[in-house]
Scaffold this motif. Sequence first.
Motif, PDB file in Angstrom:
ATOM      1  N   LYS A  32     123.696   7.594  41.352  1.00 23.83           N
ATOM      2  CA  LYS A  32     122.893   7.550  42.578  1.00 23.83           C
ATOM      3  C   LYS A  32     123.467   8.581  43.533  1.00 23.83           C
ATOM      4  O   LYS A  32     124.632   8.471  43.944  1.00 23.83           O
ATOM      5  CB  LYS A  32     122.964   6.160  43.224  1.00 23.83           C
ATOM      6  N   TRP A  33     122.653   9.581  43.856  1.00 23.09           N
ATOM      7  CA  TRP A  33     123.078  10.609  44.820  1.00 23.09           C
ATOM      8  C   TRP A  33     122.484  10.270  46.180  1.00 23.09           C
ATOM      9  O   TRP A  33     121.346   9.808  46.258  1.00 23.09           O
ATOM     10  CB  TRP A  33     122.587  11.990  44.354  1.00 23.09           C
ATOM     11  N   ARG A  34     123.253  10.509  47.238  1.00 25.21           N
ATOM     12  CA  ARG A  34     122.834  10.026  48.558  1.00 25.21           C
ATOM     13  C   ARG A  34     122.970  11.065  49.673  1.00 25.21           C
ATOM     14  O   ARG A  34     123.810  11.965  49.589  1.00 25.21           O
ATOM     15  CB  ARG A  34     123.695   8.815  48.948  1.00 25.21           C
ATOM     16  N   ALA A  35     122.187  10.886  50.697  1.00 26.50           N
ATOM     17  CA  ALA A  35     122.289  11.705  51.907  1.00 26.50           C
ATOM     18  C   ALA A  35     121.862  10.859  53.096  1.00 26.50           C
ATOM     19  O   ALA A  35     121.062   9.929  52.947  1.00 26.50           O
ATOM     20  CB  ALA A  35     121.400  12.937  51.790  1.00 26.50           C
ATOM     21  N   SER A  36     122.427  11.180  54.263  1.00 27.94           N
ATOM     22  CA  SER A  36     122.058  10.498  55.518  1.00 27.94           C
ATOM     23  C   SER A  36     121.638  11.551  56.518  1.00 27.94           C
ATOM     24  O   SER A  36     122.381  12.510  56.753  1.00 27.94           O
ATOM     25  CB  SER A  36     123.254   9.759  56.120  1.00 27.94           C
ATOM     26  N   CYS A  37     120.484  11.334  57.115  1.00 24.66           N
ATOM     27  CA  CYS A  37     119.950  12.338  58.039  1.00 24.66           C
ATOM     28  C   CYS A  37     119.790  11.739  59.433  1.00 24.66           C
ATOM     29  O   CYS A  37     119.447  10.566  59.584  1.00 24.66           O
ATOM     30  CB  CYS A  37     118.606  12.829  57.517  1.00 24.66           C
ATOM     31  N   ARG A  38     120.044  12.568  60.441  1.00 25.72           N
ATOM     32  CA  ARG A  38     119.892  12.134  61.828  1.00 25.72           C
ATOM     33  C   ARG A  38     119.157  13.229  62.605  1.00 25.72           C
ATOM     34  O   ARG A  38     119.565  14.386  62.590  1.00 25.72           O
ATOM     35  CB  ARG A  38     121.282  11.905  62.429  1.00 25.72           C
ATOM     36  N   TRP A  39     118.056  12.847  63.204  1.00 26.70           N
ATOM     37  CA  TRP A  39     117.292  13.779  64.040  1.00 26.70           C
ATOM     38  C   TRP A  39     118.111  14.202  65.239  1.00 26.70           C
ATOM     39  O   TRP A  39     118.769  13.360  65.863  1.00 26.70           O
ATOM     40  CB  TRP A  39     116.009  13.078  64.489  1.00 26.70           C
ATOM     41  N   GLN A  40     118.073  15.490  65.557  1.00 25.34           N
ATOM     42  CA  GLN A  40     118.777  15.997  66.733  1.00 25.34           C
ATOM     43  C   GLN A  40     117.801  16.153  67.899  1.00 25.34           C
ATOM     44  O   GLN A  40     117.852  15.409  68.860  1.00 25.34           O
ATOM     45  CB  GLN A  40     119.455  17.333  66.396  1.00 25.34           C
ATOM     46  N   ASN A  41     116.898  17.112  67.778  1.00 25.19           N
ATOM     47  CA  ASN A  41     115.852  17.326  68.788  1.00 25.19           C
ATOM     48  C   ASN A  41     114.848  18.296  68.191  1.00 25.19           C
ATOM     49  O   ASN A  41     115.217  19.153  67.387  1.00 25.19           O
ATOM     50  CB  ASN A  41     116.462  17.933  70.069  1.00 25.19           C
ATOM     51  N   GLY A  42     113.600  18.170  68.593  1.00 22.03           N
ATOM     52  CA  GLY A  42     112.591  19.067  68.029  1.00 22.03           C
ATOM     53  C   GLY A  42     112.546  18.921  66.518  1.00 22.03           C
ATOM     54  O   GLY A  42     112.521  17.808  65.996  1.00 22.03           O
ATOM     55  N   THR A  43     112.563  20.040  65.809  1.00 17.40           N
ATOM     56  CA  THR A  43     112.542  19.994  64.340  1.00 17.40           C
ATOM     57  C   THR A  43     113.949  20.095  63.748  1.00 17.40           C
ATOM     58  O   THR A  43     114.105  20.275  62.538  1.00 17.40           O
ATOM     59  CB  THR A  43     111.659  21.136  63.788  1.00 17.40           C
ATOM     60  N   HIS A  44     114.942  19.984  64.601  1.00 20.00           N
ATOM     61  CA  HIS A  44     116.340  20.134  64.177  1.00 20.00           C
ATOM     62  C   HIS A  44     116.929  18.794  63.725  1.00 20.00           C
ATOM     63  O   HIS A  44     116.854  17.801  64.442  1.00 20.00           O
ATOM     64  CB  HIS A  44     117.152  20.694  65.356  1.00 20.00           C
ATOM     65  N   SER A  45     117.526  18.786  62.553  1.00 13.01           N
ATOM     66  CA  SER A  45     118.195  17.585  62.047  1.00 13.01           C
ATOM     67  C   SER A  45     119.523  17.955  61.393  1.00 13.01           C
ATOM     68  O   SER A  45     119.780  19.120  61.076  1.00 13.01           O
ATOM     69  CB  SER A  45     117.317  16.860  61.015  1.00 13.01           C
ATOM     70  N   GLN A  46     120.323  16.923  61.210  1.00 10.98           N
ATOM     71  CA  GLN A  46     121.643  17.074  60.601  1.00 10.98           C
ATOM     72  C   GLN A  46     121.718  16.086  59.432  1.00 10.98           C
ATOM     73  O   GLN A  46     121.461  14.897  59.619  1.00 10.98           O
ATOM     74  CB  GLN A  46     122.709  16.727  61.660  1.00 10.98           C
ATOM     75  N   THR A  47     122.058  16.579  58.257  1.00 15.28           N
ATOM     76  CA  THR A  47     122.142  15.704  57.085  1.00 15.28           C
ATOM     77  C   THR A  47     123.555  15.737  56.517  1.00 15.28           C
ATOM     78  O   THR A  47     124.120  16.807  56.294  1.00 15.28           O
ATOM     79  CB  THR A  47     121.128  16.139  55.999  1.00 15.28           C
ATOM     80  N   ASP A  48     124.109  14.544  56.313  1.00 15.46           N
ATOM     81  CA  ASP A  48     125.469  14.420  55.789  1.00 15.46           C
ATOM     82  C   ASP A  48     125.443  13.975  54.334  1.00 15.46           C
ATOM     83  O   ASP A  48     124.658  13.097  53.966  1.00 15.46           O
ATOM     84  CB  ASP A  48     126.258  13.377  56.590  1.00 15.46           C
ATOM     85  N   VAL A  49     126.336  14.557  53.550  1.00 19.63           N
ATOM     86  CA  VAL A  49     126.480  14.169  52.145  1.00 19.63           C
ATOM     87  C   VAL A  49     127.947  13.908  51.876  1.00 19.63           C
ATOM     88  O   VAL A  49     128.791  14.762  52.184  1.00 19.63           O
ATOM     89  CB  VAL A  49     125.967  15.283  51.195  1.00 19.63           C
ATOM     90  N   GLU A  50     128.256  12.758  51.361  1.00 16.24           N
ATOM     91  CA  GLU A  50     129.668  12.447  51.105  1.00 16.24           C
ATOM     92  C   GLU A  50     129.874  11.569  49.867  1.00 16.24           C
ATOM     93  O   GLU A  50     130.617  11.922  48.981  1.00 16.24           O
ATOM     94  CB  GLU A  50     130.293  11.775  52.330  1.00 16.24           C
TER      95      GLU A  50
END
Lengths: 184, 184
Positions: free
Chosen positions: A32-50
């Motif tokens: 199972k591969w995973r990622a977590s994403c968090r909206w920043q503003n507008g169309t900008h987001s940050q996705t973490d993979v660990e």
Amino acid sequence: MSTATVDNGVNVQALLDAREVLKGAPEAAQFKWRASCRWQNGTHSQTDVEGFFGLGQEQHHKTETSFSADHPEIFASQDKGITPIEYVLVGLASCLTAGVASVAQNRGIQLRSVESKLEGTMDIRGILGIDSEVRNGYDDIKVTFKIDADASKKDIEAIVAQSQKRSAVYDVITNPVNVVVEVA
Amino acid sequence: MSTATVDNGVNVQALLDAREVLKGAPEAAQFKWRASCRWQNGTHSQTDVEGFFGLGQEQHHKTETSFSADHPEIFASQDKGITPIEYVLVGLASCLTAGVASVAQNRGIQLRSVESKLEGTMDIRGILGIDSEVRNGYDDIKVTFKIDADASKKDIEAIVAQSQKRSAVYDVITNPVNVVVEVA
């Protein structure tokens, strides 16, 4: 050429050993591969993979990596990262390249350099909702490899073909995957 | 709620204007997204993204971004970056998230936070060539959004559904794309 002198940095024996072990333990092969994403503003987001799951237990990358994505300025966005659709090209390029190195190692062929250029064509009338006949994503993706190795053109082409045949990302792009999107 | 007070940072008017312009100029809507990859060693590669083509001319991101990919240590690799197949999750997460912000803005709904967790299941007996019946890529991907917004659960679900409907990466993953791989 003796395979003993070939070193592309891939531990093929470990992979062959893993293949033998997993033949008899199919449940350990379920990843199972995973990622977590968090909206920043507008169309900008940050996705973490660990973290991911595999070989029957939770696993971790050495470090957590975070990826910015955004839309470019010509879409009235801030261009704080590459576009989501470009991340698909990053995945495809790196998957095929890892495959080339692994297959070359297995075939006893020394690589000197492996470069590739990728280009995906997309008609943005799809995502803008202008024409329902136009798809949202890529129409076509072209990958062009330039490989310097101790091998004939024919052998190099065969390595690339085998990499394609075993590529997880190539499979995901060329064949349908079931995606479920839910709101918690 | 008045839409005038809503600001998710998305310039919806610019997108609606672009839609009107591109309705009459389909050739300007033809985009080419690009990436260049260079093998490092083993399964480790570096992919650069900087230029693309759109609106009839060459375009550039503000900065060139470079992405490391590798396989994890449990695959006898060095884990110098996330795996290629995880980049697909980064693309999907960021595409759906940008869509949520854009659709919410267009519908006059203020977002406070948008988070998502993605999980893709994969049977690695495919890429290891153990069982030809097992595919190389993801079997299923599940995306779970957690959204805090000035809206009912039903309206939030409708935003997510519309984002999915217009997502380039969702389309690429759920429908086949033609990929050509060549050796120069």
